[in-house]
Write a protein that holds these residues in place. Structure first.
Motif, short mmCIF file in Angstrom:
data_model
loop_
_atom_site.label_atom_id
_atom_site.label_comp_id
_atom_site.label_asym_id
_atom_site.label_seq_id
_atom_site.Cartn_x
_atom_site.Cartn_y
_atom_site.Cartn_z
N GLY A 150 89.81 97.72 107.45
CA GLY A 150 89.89 98.56 106.27
C GLY A 150 88.53 99.08 105.81
O GLY A 150 87.53 98.98 106.54
N LYS A 151 88.51 99.58 104.59
CA LYS A 151 87.29 100.19 104.06
C LYS A 151 86.47 99.22 103.22
O LYS A 151 85.32 99.49 102.91
CB LYS A 151 87.65 101.44 103.25
CG LYS A 151 88.27 102.51 104.13
CD LYS A 151 88.66 103.74 103.34
CE LYS A 151 89.27 104.79 104.25
NZ LYS A 151 89.72 105.99 103.51
N GLY A 152 87.08 98.10 102.81
CA GLY A 152 86.29 97.03 102.22
C GLY A 152 86.17 96.99 100.71
O GLY A 152 85.40 96.20 100.19
N VAL A 153 86.94 97.81 99.99
CA VAL A 153 86.79 97.86 98.54
C VAL A 153 87.15 96.53 97.89
O VAL A 153 86.38 95.97 97.11
CB VAL A 153 87.65 98.99 97.94
CG1 VAL A 153 87.56 98.98 96.42
CG2 VAL A 153 87.21 100.34 98.49
N ALA A 154 88.35 96.01 98.19
CA ALA A 154 88.79 94.75 97.58
C ALA A 154 87.91 93.59 98.01
O ALA A 154 87.56 92.73 97.19
CB ALA A 154 90.25 94.48 97.95
N THR A 155 87.54 93.54 99.28
CA THR A 155 86.69 92.44 99.76
C THR A 155 85.32 92.48 99.10
O THR A 155 84.78 91.43 98.73
CB THR A 155 86.55 92.51 101.29
OG1 THR A 155 87.85 92.46 101.89
CG2 THR A 155 85.73 91.35 101.81
N ALA A 156 84.77 93.67 98.93
CA ALA A 156 83.49 93.80 98.23
C ALA A 156 83.62 93.32 96.79
O ALA A 156 82.71 92.66 96.26
CB ALA A 156 83.01 95.25 98.26
N CYS A 157 84.75 93.62 96.17
CA CYS A 157 84.99 93.17 94.80
C CYS A 157 85.00 91.64 94.75
O CYS A 157 84.38 91.04 93.86
CB CYS A 157 86.32 93.72 94.31
SG CYS A 157 86.75 93.23 92.63
N GLY A 158 85.67 91.01 95.70
CA GLY A 158 85.70 89.55 95.74
C GLY A 158 84.33 88.94 95.95
O GLY A 158 83.99 87.92 95.37
N ILE A 159 83.53 89.59 96.80
CA ILE A 159 82.16 89.12 97.04
C ILE A 159 81.36 89.15 95.75
O ILE A 159 80.64 88.20 95.43
CB ILE A 159 81.49 89.99 98.13
CG1 ILE A 159 82.13 89.73 99.50
CG2 ILE A 159 79.98 89.70 98.19
CD1 ILE A 159 81.71 90.72 100.57
N LEU A 160 81.48 90.24 95.01
CA LEU A 160 80.73 90.38 93.76
C LEU A 160 81.13 89.30 92.76
O LEU A 160 80.27 88.73 92.08
CB LEU A 160 80.96 91.76 93.17
CG LEU A 160 80.38 92.94 93.96
CD1 LEU A 160 80.82 94.26 93.35
CD2 LEU A 160 78.86 92.86 94.02
#
Length: 210
Positions: A114-124
């Motif tokens: 995918g493009k990583g939006v949700a995963t980036a959110c979780g990382i933050l």
């Protein structure tokens, strides 16, 4: 902790990131493969085009949780709650980048992610709750008022590292978050072109099969 064991956190994070919740949720809820319709992207926004809001929400939650869990596991293992400490901090940075790369290039899905939006959110959120809330708020504001998920993601990608620097100053994790932002923007290059052309679909709209 043993530095050699600490480094194992990075490939573990990559494997966690490689779990595609868009595919998992679609199979569990008897929905089409997310690669077969809309944008072809295995993410929550594309899942929403099926009209199944629960599936989209579960996809976003799952993809966000894997970013959060990978970072939090590393923080607990390293005892690195303050983002300081030379080696531990860099390992934590490696974990954050690895789980994101796992989502973008999952080994379980032929490196087609995918493009990583949700995963980036979780990382933050894993790095710092206030940082996560600030960046997620940016996404929500743009998404609600303009109804472009891609534009909301791009705005969040730009402001995420800025929020981090404002909160913590210049830290190694800031460099990683900047790299994640660049990758996220790169993954949205077709969306950027569509936005410029005025052909980008809005949140909630449906597309024909890709």
């Amino acid at each position: 902790m043993n530095p050699s064991l600490d480094l194992l956190l990075i490939p573990i994070a990559y494997l966690i990131g490689s779990i595609s919740f868009a595919v998992v949720v679609s199979k569990c809820m008897n929905l089409p493969d997310p690669h077969s319709y809309g944008s072809g992207n295995p993410g929550a926004t594309n899942i929403l085009r099926t009209g199944n809001k629960l599936a989209a929400a579960l996809t976003f939650l799952g993809d966000a949780l894997k970013g959060y869990v990978a970072v939090m596991l590393a923080r607990v293992w390293l005892g690195d709650q303050s983002l300081t400490g030379a080696f531990g901090s860099w390992v934590l940075c490696g974990v954050a980048l690895a789980v994101f790369l796992g989502h973008l290039f999952p080994v379980f899905r032929g490196f087609n992610g995918g493009k990583g939006v949700a995963t980036a959110c979780g990382i933050l959120f894993g790095v710092n709750a206030i940082l996560g809330v600030a960046t997620l708020s940016t996404w929500v504001i743009v998404a609600v008022f303009l109804r472009y998920s891609s534009l909301a993601a791009l705005a969040s990608a730009i402001f995420g590292p800025i929020h981090f620097t404002f909160l913590f100053g210049f830290q190694p994790m800031g460099i990683v978050l900047l790299a994640i932002s660049v990758l996220l923007i790169w993954r949205h290059r077709s969306n950027i072109q569509n936005l410029l052309n005025g052909t980008e679909s809005r949140i909630g709209s449906k597309k024909s099969k890709a």
